[in-house]
Enzyme design. Structure first.
Site, PDB file in Angstrom:
ATOM      1  N   ASP A   1       0.864  -1.178   0.000  1.00 15.47           N
ATOM      2  CA  ASP A   1       0.000   0.000   0.000  1.00 15.47           C
ATOM      3  C   ASP A   1       0.908   1.238   0.000  1.00 15.47           C
ATOM      4  O   ASP A   1       2.108   1.145   0.258  1.00 15.47           O
ATOM      5  CB  ASP A   1      -0.884  -0.032   1.248  1.00 15.47           C
ATOM      6  CG  ASP A   1      -1.779   1.188   1.357  1.00 15.47           C
ATOM      7  OD1 ASP A   1      -2.307   1.619   0.325  1.00 15.47           O
ATOM      8  OD2 ASP A   1      -1.921   1.710   2.474  1.00 15.47           O
TER       9      ASP A   1
ATOM     10  N   GLU B   1      -8.201  15.810   8.309  1.00 19.40           N
ATOM     11  CA  GLU B   1      -9.019  16.821   8.985  1.00 19.40           C
ATOM     12  C   GLU B   1      -8.174  17.656   9.934  1.00 19.40           C
ATOM     13  O   GLU B   1      -8.329  18.876  10.001  1.00 19.40           O
ATOM     14  CB  GLU B   1     -10.150  16.139   9.760  1.00 19.40           C
ATOM     15  CG  GLU B   1     -11.379  15.858   8.924  1.00 19.40           C
ATOM     16  CD  GLU B   1     -12.604  15.628   9.792  1.00 19.40           C
ATOM     17  OE1 GLU B   1     -13.716  15.922   9.331  1.00 19.40           O
ATOM     18  OE2 GLU B   1     -12.450  15.166  10.942  1.00 19.40           O
TER      19      GLU B   1
ATOM     20  N   PHE C   1     -18.436  11.689   6.771  1.00 20.39           N
ATOM     21  CA  PHE C   1     -17.678  11.119   5.653  1.00 20.39           C
ATOM     22  C   PHE C   1     -17.662   9.603   5.769  1.00 20.39           C
ATOM     23  O   PHE C   1     -17.588   9.048   6.856  1.00 20.39           O
ATOM     24  CB  PHE C   1     -16.243  11.643   5.682  1.00 20.39           C
ATOM     25  CG  PHE C   1     -15.350  11.020   4.638  1.00 20.39           C
ATOM     26  CD1 PHE C   1     -15.242  11.596   3.383  1.00 20.39           C
ATOM     27  CD2 PHE C   1     -14.641   9.860   4.914  1.00 20.39           C
ATOM     28  CE1 PHE C   1     -14.424  11.018   2.425  1.00 20.39           C
ATOM     29  CE2 PHE C   1     -13.828   9.289   3.960  1.00 20.39           C
ATOM     30  CZ  PHE C   1     -13.719   9.870   2.710  1.00 20.39           C
TER      31      PHE C   1
ATOM     32  N   LYS D   1     -17.495   9.602   0.048  1.00 26.90           N
ATOM     33  CA  LYS D   1     -16.269  10.316  -0.305  1.00 26.90           C
ATOM     34  C   LYS D   1     -16.421  11.832  -0.151  1.00 26.90           C
ATOM     35  O   LYS D   1     -15.836  12.600  -0.896  1.00 26.90           O
ATOM     36  CB  LYS D   1     -15.835   9.970  -1.737  1.00 26.90           C
ATOM     37  CG  LYS D   1     -15.447   8.516  -1.910  1.00 26.90           C
ATOM     38  CD  LYS D   1     -14.939   8.243  -3.319  1.00 26.90           C
ATOM     39  CE  LYS D   1     -14.532   6.791  -3.453  1.00 26.90           C
ATOM     40  NZ  LYS D   1     -14.062   6.463  -4.808  1.00 26.90           N
TER      41      LYS D   1
ATOM     42  N   ARG E   1      -2.084  15.174  -2.049  1.00 27.35           N
ATOM     43  CA  ARG E   1      -3.455  14.660  -2.009  1.00 27.35           C
ATOM     44  C   ARG E   1      -4.410  15.850  -2.077  1.00 27.35           C
ATOM     45  O   ARG E   1      -4.271  16.794  -1.305  1.00 27.35           O
ATOM     46  CB  ARG E   1      -3.703  13.871  -0.716  1.00 27.35           C
ATOM     47  CG  ARG E   1      -2.839  12.638  -0.586  1.00 27.35           C
ATOM     48  CD  ARG E   1      -2.709  12.200   0.861  1.00 27.35           C
ATOM     49  NE  ARG E   1      -3.994  11.953   1.488  1.00 27.35           N
ATOM     50  CZ  ARG E   1      -4.515  10.740   1.662  1.00 27.35           C
ATOM     51  NH1 ARG E   1      -3.857   9.682   1.251  1.00 27.35           N
ATOM     52  NH2 ARG E   1      -5.685  10.582   2.254  1.00 27.35           N
TER      53      ARG E   1
ATOM     54  N   GLY F   1      -4.909   3.665  -3.512  1.00 28.13           N
ATOM     55  CA  GLY F   1      -6.173   4.297  -3.884  1.00 28.13           C
ATOM     56  C   GLY F   1      -5.999   5.698  -4.433  1.00 28.13           C
ATOM     57  O   GLY F   1      -6.983   6.362  -4.764  1.00 28.13           O
TER      58      GLY F   1
ATOM     59  N   LYS G   1      -7.120  -5.424  -4.547  1.00 29.87           N
ATOM     60  CA  LYS G   1      -5.779  -5.677  -4.018  1.00 29.87           C
ATOM     61  C   LYS G   1      -5.572  -7.171  -3.782  1.00 29.87           C
ATOM     62  O   LYS G   1      -4.537  -7.739  -4.160  1.00 29.87           O
ATOM     63  CB  LYS G   1      -5.584  -4.907  -2.710  1.00 29.87           C
ATOM     64  CG  LYS G   1      -5.476  -3.401  -2.859  1.00 29.87           C
ATOM     65  CD  LYS G   1      -5.200  -2.737  -1.505  1.00 29.87           C
ATOM     66  CE  LYS G   1      -5.058  -1.224  -1.642  1.00 29.87           C
ATOM     67  NZ  LYS G   1      -4.742  -0.575  -0.345  1.00 29.87           N
TER      68      LYS G   1
END
Length: 1427
Positions: free
Chosen positions: A635, A769, A810, A815, A869, A950, A1062
């Site tokens: 990952d 967050e 969330f 998403k 991101r 992801g 995966k």
């Protein structure tokens, strides 16, 4: 939720029980409607239970107390429900349960004796396998599941019968008794530790409502059998304490005495301690003055008793010493008909209930429990009320999933008035619950009660219901934080709690060597059968002949006729050649792997100090697989990166802000041929200048007391300038609104760490967050506190509360997250929404934002290319009418009993439309320390690394460059398929890429060739594929050709993949190429691939420890993986492979020495050796050297293993253990057995030798001493010859093993128990011919092996031979000054490239690649040598 018709009928008969209306699911199959959790009924209506629990037999009780998972499985199998794609059973298909509080059970839920039909498991859990009473029988039962143990038990039984020629049957039991005893001691020690943990957990204190009837459970009538078990446990504990006290020092005994005194005092206090303190906490926001000079919020906590004075029982003393008369009259609260109230104030109550200190093991379903701050939750509990007036409480789930962030849980609204034990007596309700299941993030239930109107008591009660979700549930193992108390009702206990249902073991894995070794053991069984069969046939034929000397010299056969003689000889041969089946091999391997696991756990270079976490082996039996890994699947987020988020850039109203130099940018510059170090230094200097300018501008606007300049990550002086209006009022308003959105749209909690200076710590459910809220704080939009109505912000010195009307949480499906806030400045209602760009863009309003959308999308793409991101931020202004209509719809959806989640999602989707784009954020998740070096090491070792993430394709590519997965010389093959392309386009692209780049056609022959080719691909190509394309190529028709394409690429990156994908990729490679695979990850979404791989490694990181809990090995950082594989994995594999081969060899030497003797005895099963030699050969005479080889043998140390990672490739090629090696060692043993026997035979066959006493050495036992001594010495020295590490310890153990033979022979032969063997030691050892024969035999046995090894090292050296020679010459002495965790590829490469006559090790960029084929030859710079 489906209603049970039986309960509905019962409710009509009992007016006190609220009626349960039927739900939409009443049309289900009738047999489903009859199901009740843990209780079913016969078709004729008679209940299964026919008597009280204490009348049941033990077997019946065991059947009744079956585990929850078994019962669920039975119900599913009976109903024929199918599972979903993910293998999980839908909650709606599981049986339900009902819990009644202060209401009698309906007749349908009672047996004929009036006891509840449903039996719930006790809250007492046991992870230990054994009890003091069951240890011996259960441990023996489990040990004799091993076929080898059963075989040797059978040998012992055969030896009892004299017909098989055994003279001392008791000695037969010595090996199996020793092995079983050692294993039992090991199991007892392991289980004793688990038992201590169980006792500590089950006796943890909690507060349970006492002197109150719980109708859901029957009285616990302890049966005589259970009393006996309890008594045996108490006796065992007392014995252990006595032994511990007896063998402890004086100081230790005094400590134990003090501990016992404290325990007795606590037990005595528990008898009369009634803790019924009812403390309510009301948080009020202090008046905020207009000039907020100290920039802090003050809180006042009002502590008061909430008790009606006339409800206090007479004579009951308030433990807090408060004067009850001073407490204000407790008024009956008004009943809110919207939320309701489960208490009936007109109900007569006994008033005897009190919360009493009890233990976890005593908690039962339906009990009221009160949990204090910092207490652990004893069971799965529905929250009725909390000390906060809004019903909120905060829990830490670290013990459950490893996450340290606090989570908010909410009490049901109808239980808000339950404050103390009297209220618990007045409450009357029913909870309908789904069956227990292991999903930690889902729960569905409903609380039903009858609401009376206080204004009209004669009016019929109103039936009311309130839904219960996972947010209303406290799970066992969590810890209550920042909340004074919680009162709840227990729903699930013991094995039915979610933590216990998730405590299942990871899938059982067996190492590859173990699987292949079983085949070799089978070969030995066949060989044993052949020897015994030949012996039986020849013996039978010999006795059937009448023209031989047997007829004259024997007094008849044992069997009486030839066929029976042959059968008896067959079983005699089984006893005689028993060493051929290596029972000791299994226990030796278990010892070795246990110690190897301990070495791994003890390695301080894999200890991660920040979280106090060593490398933790979870599966001890696959350590050798670590040395054969060819493919690693990793990952990205939290595995290669730190999962510590820092906001670096934003885009607001089409303007990009922020300065940063990321590792991905360094990777881009490397790809462009720039000097990344020089460019990075330049960028960092500019960022430092900009930081100072930004801090000065911030101080001019507002002296923010919460700003910590050292931790500020967002550097954008222009943003502050625009916030002041440098680019116009519109941009100033846009930047202001953007920061307000960051400060308001979240679920973050605050904790004040210090007052001077004021420091706030943000408790967020995700690091993203916390990063967003932290940046808002740095700019001057500080989240100060969260209240029951909303949040308090300090906006550039102005403190104000912002009511949060609704929060849409969330999740991975949505998403996105939204918060609907009422703005106090203008009373507007604004919805703020943040989420993935693809999700937000699809919800933006269609008019007037085209330019903003385009510029923002461009900025987000640039951010992604820099390895950041991205998130989008948007808002929508709602009218009062819009919000009221939607709020009603959402509340109805939240109160739905069927399809609640779906209805809530539909309602949320309706309001999250027509959004106005504000901008976007870019967050950096930095690489972990040492990741690029670790990946380089793995690549040099021949290990192929695939990244499954992801993230977006662009982000993954740039991270790939920054961590050395990709480089400038590679051509990137980006595999994408259009939305309408489908399988046909995917197949076309696969064929096109294979033909264009690798000249392959995708044939079966090419795939078979790829399976046998273990060489690393040339570093010329890398494949990047997204989730949509991956879904297509994983189709059975394309999977193998896609795998062939991937096999040709140096690196493979799979982006936007799901957890199921995966696992599918891992299985595709593992099964398609027949290679050893390893998967590594840190989150719950990585568990599937971790369990699918041969070896699963979990990282205990920021996202939690679900992956670590499900893994075979858990580590703290990715960089430790290189040491785990290249050092411990290679050592374990090489040691175990060599140890197993030597074990088979030494058994062949000894057994065939016996077999050759049978040739001269008509194969009648005569013993050449004394029988004690046969028993002690594997147990004592040859066991220690071979076990020590498996534990401590070492070809090179850890530094060299890391400096020369190419040494690992022998494991990838599986050269250390193969069938060829097995038969070579078997042949070697066969040759040496011939030498050992026939050298002695050639001395004895012409006659014996006279000793000084006049006696001859010509008896069978004396000849056996010659053969056995030679065989044992040869076997031990042979192990020494095959060992790389010769030190004093190993040589000492070899010497001890040899001397033990002489010691045993000398001692045993002077006792009368030796019978015919009496005096053999003095006779044989006193003969010169014995020592001469021993010397010649040993030399002849070992000389060929020695010469072969010398020739191999001189003329065909392996990698390890060359490296060991360089170590011997001192050319790698510089490594002595380097710490093992600092050793890298380039250090040894630089040294080795100076040597022109030695093959060089490849550089980390792969320019001089090392290749290996199936023959085991490494090629490097045109030179070859054998691995």
């Amino acid at each position: 939720m489906a209603a049970d018709p039986d309960v509905v009928e019962g409710a009509t008969e009992n007016p006190d029980v609220p009626a349960v209306p039927e739900s939409e699911s009443n049309q289900d199959d009738l047999r489903h409607r009859r199901l009740r959790w843990a209780s079913t009924r016969h078709p004729n209506g008679r209940p299964r239970r026919s008597s009280r629990l204490h009348r049941l037999s033990i077997g019946a009780r065991l059947r009744r107390h079956s585990t929850a998972t078994e019962r669920i499985a039975n119900e599913i199998a009976f109903s024929g429900e199918s599972k979903g794609d993910d293998g999980e059973v839908a909650a709606s298909s599981l049986p339900h349960r009902r819990v009644y509080v202060n209401l009698p059970l309906p007749p349908t839920d009672l047996d004929e004796n009036g006891q509840p039909l449903t039996q719930y498991p006790r809250n007492k859990t046991r992870s230990a396998k054994y009890t003091p009473l069951s240890f011996v029988p259960k441990n023996l039962f489990l040990q004799f599941h091993n076929v080898a143990n059963i075989y040797f038990l059978f040998i012992v039984i055969l030896g009892i019968f004299p017909i098989f020629g055994q003279t001392n049957p008791g000695l037969d039991a010595v090996p199996i008794t020793f092995i079983v005893t050692i294993t039992a001691i090991k199991d007892a020690i392991e289980d004793y530790r688990r038992t201590l943990l169980d006792l500590e957990l089950n006796n943890s204190p909690t507060q349970v409502l006492a002197h109150w009837l719980n109708p859901n459970v029957s009285e616990d009538n302890v049966s005589p059998w259970r009393k006996f078990k309890k008594a045996s446990t108490r006796v065992s504990i007392r014995i252990l304490r006595f032994l511990k006290r007896s063998f402890s020092g004086k100081k230790r005994r005094s400590e134990m005495d003090a501990k016992d005194r404290r325990r007795h005092e606590n037990e005595a206090a528990d008898e009369d301690q009634f803790s019924d303190t009812d403390i309510g906490r009301t948080m009020t926001l202090a008046t905020i003055q207009s000039e907020y000079t100290d920039h802090r919020i003050s809180e006042s906590f009002q502590m008061h008793e909430i008790r009606r004075s006339h409800d206090v029982a007479s004579g009951y003393e308030n433990p807090f010493g408060n004067d009850i008369t001073t407490i204000p009259e407790y008024r009956q609260p008004s009943i809110d008909l919207t939320h309701g109230n489960v208490m009936d104030y007109n109900k007569d109550i006994p008033g005897t209930a009190r919360f009493k200190r009890s233990f976890w093991k005593n908690v039962r379903v339906g009990d009221f429990v009160r949990i204090r701050n910092d207490d652990e939750i004893p069971a799965d509990v529905v929250i009725l009320s909390t000390s906060d007036s809004d019903g909120a409480c905060y829990v830490e789930t670290k013990n459950l999933d490893g996450e340290t962030n606090l989570k908010v849980r909410q009490a049901v609204r109808c239980g808000a008035h339950i404050k103390h034990s009297r209220d618990c007596e007045r409450a009357s309700f029913i909870i309908e619950s789904e069956a227990p299941h292991p999903n930690l993030y889902a729960y569905s239930g409903v609380l039903r009660w009858s609401q009376r109107n206080p204004a009209d008591l004669t009016a019929p009660p109103q039936e009311m219901a309130e839904p219960i979700t996972i947010n209303n549930l406290l799970l066992r193992g969590c810890t209550l934080r920042n909340t004074q108390w919680v009162i709840g009702i227990v729903m699930f206990t013991g094995e039915e709690t979610k933590i216990m249902l998730n405590a299942g073991e990871t899938p059982s894995k067996r190492s590859r060597i173990t699987r292949e070794q079983n085949i070799n053991v089978l070969y030995n069984f066949v060989l044993l059968f052949s020897l015994c069969f030949v012996s039986g046939i020849i013996e039978g034929v010999s006795w059937s002949k009448t023209d031989n000397s047997i007829q004259w010299f024997e007094f008849g056969s044992i069997g009486g006729r030839p066929s029976v003689d042959g059968l008896v000889t067959f079983w005699t041969g089984v006893i005689l050649f028993q060493s051929l089946v290596p029972i000791a091999l299994y226990i030796s391997i278990e010892i070795i792997k246990t110690i190897q696991a301990f070495f791994i756990w003890s390695d301080t270079y894999m200890y991660y100090e920040p979280i106090d976490y060593p490398c933790t082996p979870k599966s001890w039996n696959i350590s050798d697989d670590l040395g054969q890994i060819e493919y690693v699947f990793s990952d990205k987020t939290g595995t290669l990166t730190q999962n510590v988020m820092e906001l670096k850039k934003v885009t607001v109203n089409g303007v990009s802000y922020g300065e940063a130099y990321t590792e991905a940018m360094a990777g881009i510059q490397k790809r462009q041929g720039l000097n990344a170090e020089l460019e990075g230094a330049k960028a960092l200097r500019q960022i430092a200048i900009s930081r100072e300018a930004m801090l000065q501008d911030l101080q001019m606007i507002y002296k923010n007391p919460y700003l910590n300049p050292d931790k500020m990550t967002f550097v954008a002086p222009q943003y502050i300038a625009d916030l002041k209006g440098a680019s116009g009022q519109a941009q100033a308003q846009a930047t202001h609104n953007f920061m307000m959105a960051l400060a308001l749209c979240h679920s973050v909690l605050t904790e004040r760490v210090s007052e001077d200076p004021p420091v706030l710590e943000f408790k967020a459910q995700s690091p993203d967050e916390a990063a967003l809220v932290g940046t808002a704080r740095d700019v001057g939009f500080t989240l100060v506190d969260r209240t029951q109505r909303g949040v308090i912000l300090d906006v550039q010195g102005h403190v104000q509360e912002y009511p949060v009307l609704t929060t849409l949480e969330f999740n991975s499906t949505r998403k996105r997250m939204s918060a609907i806030v009422r703005m106090p400045e203008d009373n507007r209602i604004v919805l703020f929404c943040k989420g993935a760009d693809s999700v937000i863009y699809s919800r933006l309003r269609m008019d007037g934002q085209d330019d903003l959308k385009e510029s923002t999308a461009q900025h987000l793409e640039v951010f992604a290319n820099e390895g950041l991101r991205t998130l989008c931020i948007a808002q929508r202004v709602l009218t009062e009418e819009e919000y009221k209509l939607w709020s009603k719809e959402y509340d109805e959806a939240a109160a739905a009993l069927v399809n609640r989640e779906e209805k809530m999602e539909i309602a949320a989707d309706r309001i999250e439309r027509e959004l106005t784009l504000l901008g976007g954020t870019a967050i950096e998740d930095r690489l972990q320390d040492g990741v690029p070096d670790a990946i380089s090491l793995l690549g040099q070792a021949g290990i192929k690394l695939w990244v499954l993430t992801g993230d977006r394709v662009e982000t993954a590519i740039n991270i790939g460059f920054s961590c050395n997965i990709l480089n400038n010389e590679m051509e990137l093959i980006v595999f994408r398929v259009s939305a309408e392309g489908g399988l046909q386009e995917a197949e076309q692209k696969i064929m096109e890429y294979m033909d264009q780049y690798f000249e392959l056609k995708g044939t079966v022959e090419e795939l078979e060739a790829a399976k046998n080719d273990h060489s690393p691909p040339e570093p010329t190509h890398a494949l990047i594929i997204d989730g949509e394309a991956l879904k297509l190529v994983l189709d059975e028709s394309l999977k193998m050709r896609f795998l062939l394409l991937c096999k040709q690429c140096k690196s493979v990156l799979c982006c936007r993949v799901s957890p199921a994908q995966k696992a599918a990729v891992v299985k595709m490679v593992k099964n398609g190429l027949d290679v050893m695979t390893l998967a590594i990850g840190d989150g719950a979404n990585d568990v599937a691939m971790i369990q699918a791989a041969d070896v699963g490694v979990g990282i205990a990181g920021e996202e939690g420890r679900q992956a670590a809990m499900s893994s075979d090995y858990a580590i703290g950082q990715f960089r430790f993986l290189s040491r785990l594989l290249l050092v411990h994995g290679r050592w374990s594999y090489r040691r175990l492979a060599e140890m197993i081969a030597n074990f088979f060899y030494k058994n062949i030497v000894f057994t065939f020495s016996l077999f050759w003797y049978q040739i001269y005895n008509n194969f009648d099963g005569s013993y050449l050796f004394d029988y004690t030699y046969i028993l002690l050969y594997n147990l004592a005479f040859t066991s220690l050297p071979v076990i020590l080889m498996g534990i401590l043998d070492q070809d090179v140390d850890d530094k060299v293993s890391l400096a020369v990672p190419e040494l690992y490739q022998r494991g990838i090629l599986r050269l250390e253990w193969s069938q060829r090696k097995f038969w070579i060692y078997m042949g070697d043993g066969l040759y040496q057995s011939v030498i050992c026997f026939y050298f002695t035979y050639l001395i004895f066959y012409t006659g014996g030798f006279v000793t000084p006493s006049g006696l001859q050495i010509n008896q069978r036992e004396s000849m056996g001493v010659f053969v056995a001594t030679a065989a044992i010495i040869v076997a031990n020295v042979y192990v020494l010859l095959n060992q790389y590490r010769w030190d004093w310890l190993f040589c000492l153990f070899v010497l001890i093993s040899i001397l033990l033979l002489f010691f045993w022979t000398g001692v045993y032969t002077v006792t009368l128990y030796s019978e015919a063997f009496f005096g053999a030691a003095s006779q044989v050892y006193g003969s010169l011919i014995f020592w001469a024969c021993l010397l010649v035999t040993t030399t002849a046995c070992l000389l060929p092996r020695f010469m072969a090894k010398a020739a191999q090292k001189c003329f065909r050296p392996m990698d390890i031979d060359i490296i060991r020679e360089k170590i011997r010459l001192g050319e790698l002495a510089y490594l002595n000054d380097v710490e093992p965790d600092q050793v890298g590829v380039t250090s040894i490469s630089a040294s080795l490239t100076k040597e022109k006559n030695v093959p060089t090790v490849s550089e980390s960029n792969g320019s001089d690649s090392v290749t290996a084929n199936s023959d085991g030859i490494i090629s490097s710079n045109g030179k070859q040598h054998f691995i």
